[in-house]
Design a protein around this motif. Structure first.
Motif, PDB file in Angstrom:
ATOM      1  N   ARG A   5       0.817  -1.210   0.000  1.00  0.00           N
ATOM      2  CA  ARG A   5       0.000   0.000   0.000  1.00  0.00           C
ATOM      3  C   ARG A   5       0.851   1.260   0.000  1.00  0.00           C
ATOM      4  O   ARG A   5       0.343   2.369   0.005  1.00  0.00           O
ATOM      5  N   ALA A  61      -6.760   3.062  -3.021  1.00  0.00           N
ATOM      6  CA  ALA A  61      -6.392   1.812  -2.334  1.00  0.00           C
ATOM      7  C   ALA A  61      -5.015   1.923  -1.679  1.00  0.00           C
ATOM      8  O   ALA A  61      -4.760   1.295  -0.649  1.00  0.00           O
ATOM      9  N   SER A 208      -7.201   2.767   1.263  1.00  0.00           N
ATOM     10  CA  SER A 208      -8.608   2.398   1.452  1.00  0.00           C
ATOM     11  C   SER A 208      -9.118   1.757   0.160  1.00  0.00           C
ATOM     12  O   SER A 208      -9.671   2.440  -0.706  1.00  0.00           O
ATOM     13  N   ARG A 209      -8.915   0.493   0.019  1.00  0.00           N
ATOM     14  CA  ARG A 209      -9.343  -0.176  -1.221  1.00  0.00           C
ATOM     15  C   ARG A 209     -10.851  -0.386  -1.233  1.00  0.00           C
ATOM     16  O   ARG A 209     -11.415  -0.926  -0.275  1.00  0.00           O
ATOM     17  N   THR A 211     -13.821  -2.399  -1.957  1.00  0.00           N
ATOM     18  CA  THR A 211     -13.954  -3.841  -2.164  1.00  0.00           C
ATOM     19  C   THR A 211     -15.273  -4.195  -2.828  1.00  0.00           C
ATOM     20  O   THR A 211     -15.411  -5.252  -3.432  1.00  0.00           O
ATOM     21  N   ARG A 212     -16.257  -3.288  -2.697  1.00  0.00           N
ATOM     22  CA  ARG A 212     -17.567  -3.581  -3.280  1.00  0.00           C
ATOM     23  C   ARG A 212     -18.274  -2.311  -3.705  1.00  0.00           C
ATOM     24  O   ARG A 212     -18.200  -1.295  -3.006  1.00  0.00           O
ATOM     25  N   GLU A 222     -17.896   0.420  -0.710  1.00  0.00           N
ATOM     26  CA  GLU A 222     -17.490  -0.114   0.598  1.00  0.00           C
ATOM     27  C   GLU A 222     -16.005  -0.398   0.612  1.00  0.00           C
ATOM     28  O   GLU A 222     -15.461  -0.922  -0.378  1.00  0.00           O
ATOM     29  N   THR A 223     -15.356  -0.086   1.712  1.00  0.00           N
ATOM     30  CA  THR A 223     -13.975  -0.530   1.922  1.00  0.00           C
ATOM     31  C   THR A 223     -13.984  -1.425   3.166  1.00  0.00           C
ATOM     32  O   THR A 223     -15.047  -1.623   3.765  1.00  0.00           O
ATOM     33  N   GLU A 224     -12.810  -1.878   3.565  1.00  0.00           N
ATOM     34  CA  GLU A 224     -12.749  -2.728   4.766  1.00  0.00           C
ATOM     35  C   GLU A 224     -13.364  -2.049   5.978  1.00  0.00           C
ATOM     36  O   GLU A 224     -13.995  -2.674   6.811  1.00  0.00           O
ATOM     37  N   ASN A 243     -10.908  -6.971  -9.845  1.00  0.00           N
ATOM     38  CA  ASN A 243     -12.284  -7.472  -9.897  1.00  0.00           C
ATOM     39  C   ASN A 243     -13.291  -6.549  -9.242  1.00  0.00           C
ATOM     40  O   ASN A 243     -14.442  -6.937  -9.061  1.00  0.00           O
ATOM     41  N   THR A 244     -12.849  -5.326  -8.880  1.00  0.00           N
ATOM     42  CA  THR A 244     -13.770  -4.445  -8.146  1.00  0.00           C
ATOM     43  C   THR A 244     -15.068  -4.249  -8.942  1.00  0.00           C
ATOM     44  O   THR A 244     -16.138  -4.175  -8.378  1.00  0.00           O
TER      45      THR A 244
END
Ligand SMILES: Cc1cc2nc3c(=O)[nH]c(=O)nc-3n(C[C@H](O)[C@H](O)[C@H](O)COP(=O)(O)OP(=O)(O)OC[C@H]3O[C@@H](n4cnc5c(N)ncnc54)[C@H](O)[C@@H]3O)c2cc1C
Length: 426
Positions: A5, A61, A208-209, A211-212, A222-224, A243-244
């Motif tokens: 990161r 991210a 801050s990736r 994820t959805r 959404e991130t973690e 794949n996001t």
């Protein structure tokens, strides 16, 4: 490719200023537009939107400029898309529009640097270099076309006898000089533009990736550790989006591209090898390009790799190419080597589109994105603000769907590139 990161070790990362340290996204946020990815596409979009008063969240991210935008050759080349291909796909009016958009992309970038006083070592001066008479014929046609289309910057064919004013090598037989193009420190430009957006009120999040992505009337990402609700979403992850958003992943081919940076050269070597502090670029498919950094290192880039794996040693692969052009550098140390991912569009036309009406994306600049991403940001912001003229033209291009994504497509692509490479050699 092993990624963290933090920035990949590169000459640019070692000389970045200032260091960015935006917060990790935590908790729930609301805004007008959530932009995913802080490379040039995302940062440019965020800045254009913030300038117009939109409430923007820019979610990265890793670090601002971590992807291709902070690792590239730093060659500022006006242009937006292959005008010939646009003509074939959408007709002559669209081709003429794409030509003007190419000019505009360069102007936007330069204006950004001036308006926000971004310290990114921008220098004007660019030479396309010719390996053979065919290249020179292409240059002559290219010069006429650009002049006819109203390009305002000086361009000039450089004959062989004038080449020593630019380069100390007999590798090239001439060139095409363009006083509109140039070179810059791409990571510092990206950092500077993100800072400008932040100063105008954009919220920037790093490490801050997303994820959805939840589509629908009330979309959110959404991130973690957090969520951003927005009226509109912009996907600017390009070659790193993974794949996001599967709906756009299969439209691009991923390729590794690489650079090395030498130790600082002596004044004598600089005068001998690169008397003009310009950017230089070959015309071949796996093109070599190079320029000097402000501290007089040779920044040399070239290879393109479609295998999905980095070469064992980037230096071992690239240094011989540099020495072929500049054998005088045989005793010069290589201080940095790095690579990044470029997202290739099979038609060599950047890809624009919408998903379910309120999610926008831009990707696939095919290795030529420093200036085009700056226009892409404006096009995305325009479309969000309701003026989608340029965006709609490009979103009409039908791009190939590549089943199986990079693993299926890359061998085919590698074969295709080999064919063109063979044609060049013959
Ligand atoms: C080695 C190399 C040399 C190049 N040289 C040149 C050159 O000299 N001139 C030129 O014009 N072009 C060049 N290019 C191409 C140019 O750098 C790219 O076209 C351009 O930077 C693309 O910008 P981008 O913002 O679309 O993508 P990127 O800069 O790759 O940015 C995408 C960002 O999105 C983030 N991201 C991805 N997924 C997510 C997620 N799920 N959540 C949050 N964030 C996410 C990534 O971390 C990344 O920071 C080069 C490219 C490379 C790799």
């Amino acid at each position: 490719m092993q990624e963290t990161r933090e920035h990949a070790a590169s000459y640019y990362a070692a000389t970045r200023k200032p260091e960015t340290n935006y917060p990790i996204l935590e908790g729930e946020h609301r805004c007008d537009v959530a932009v995913v990815g802080a490379g040039f596409t995302g940062v440019s979009t965020a800045l254009h939107l913030a300038e117009r008063g939109y409430d923007v969240a820019l979610i990265e991210a890793n670090r601002v400029g971590w992807g291709a935008s902070g690792r590239n050759g730093g060659q500022l080349i006006g242009g937006f898309a292959d005008v010939g291909r646009i003509g074939k796909a959408l007709g002559p009016d669209a081709a003429a529009m794409a030509r003007q958009m190419g000019f505009e992309s360069r102007e936007i970038l330069v204006q950004r640097v001036e308006k926000y006083s971004i310290d990114c070592d921008l220098k004007i001066g660019y030479l396309d270099v010719a390996m053979n008479d065919g290249d020179m014929r292409v240059f002559a046609g290219y010069l006429e076309e650009k002049k006819d289309a109203g390009y305002t910057h000086e361009m000039r064919i450089i004959p062989r006898e004038e080449m020593p004013d630019y380069l100390g090598t007999d590798h090239y037989i001439g060139g095409l000089a363009d006083y509109g193009n140039g070179h810059l420190h791409p990571l510092n430009l990206c950092i500077g533009e993100a800072y400008a957006a932040h100063e105008l009120g954009a919220k920037v999040f790093e490490q801050s990736r997303v994820t959805r992505i939840h589509h629908g009337d009330k979309p959110f990402v959404e991130t973690e550790s957090g969520k951003v609700h927005a009226n509109k979403i912009v996907l600017a992850g390009n070659g790193y989006l993974g794949n996001t958003e599967p709906k756009i992943r299969h439209k691009i081919i991923l390729a590794g591209s690489y650079m090395i940076a030498t130790e600082p050269l002596s004044d004598a070597l600089v005068d001998e090898l690169v008397p003009a502090d310009w950017a230089f670029c070959e015309q071949t498919v796996g093109l070599n390009y190079f320029r000097l950094s402000p501290d007089k290192r040779m920044l040399f880039g070239g290879m393109c790799n479609y295998s999905g794996r980095d070469p064992k040693s980037i230096t071992a692969s690239l240094q011989p190419k540099m020495l072929k052009i500049f054998p005088q550098l045989r005793d010069t140390r290589i201080d940095y080597e790095w690579g990044g991912i470029i997202a290739i569009s099979v038609k060599r036309i950047p890809q624009f589109g919408r998903i379910q009406g309120n999610t926008y994306y831009a990707q696939g600049y095919s290795g030529h994105g420093v200036a085009p991403t700056h226009l892409a940001g404006k096009m995305l912001a325009d479309a969000i603000a309701g003026d989608s003229e340029q965006f709609d033209v490009f979103s009409k291009v039908r791009h190939l769907w590549l089943p199986g994504g990079k693993w299926f497509a890359n061998p085919a692509m590698a074969l295709g590139m080999m064919y063109f490479r063979l044609k060049e050699l013959l």
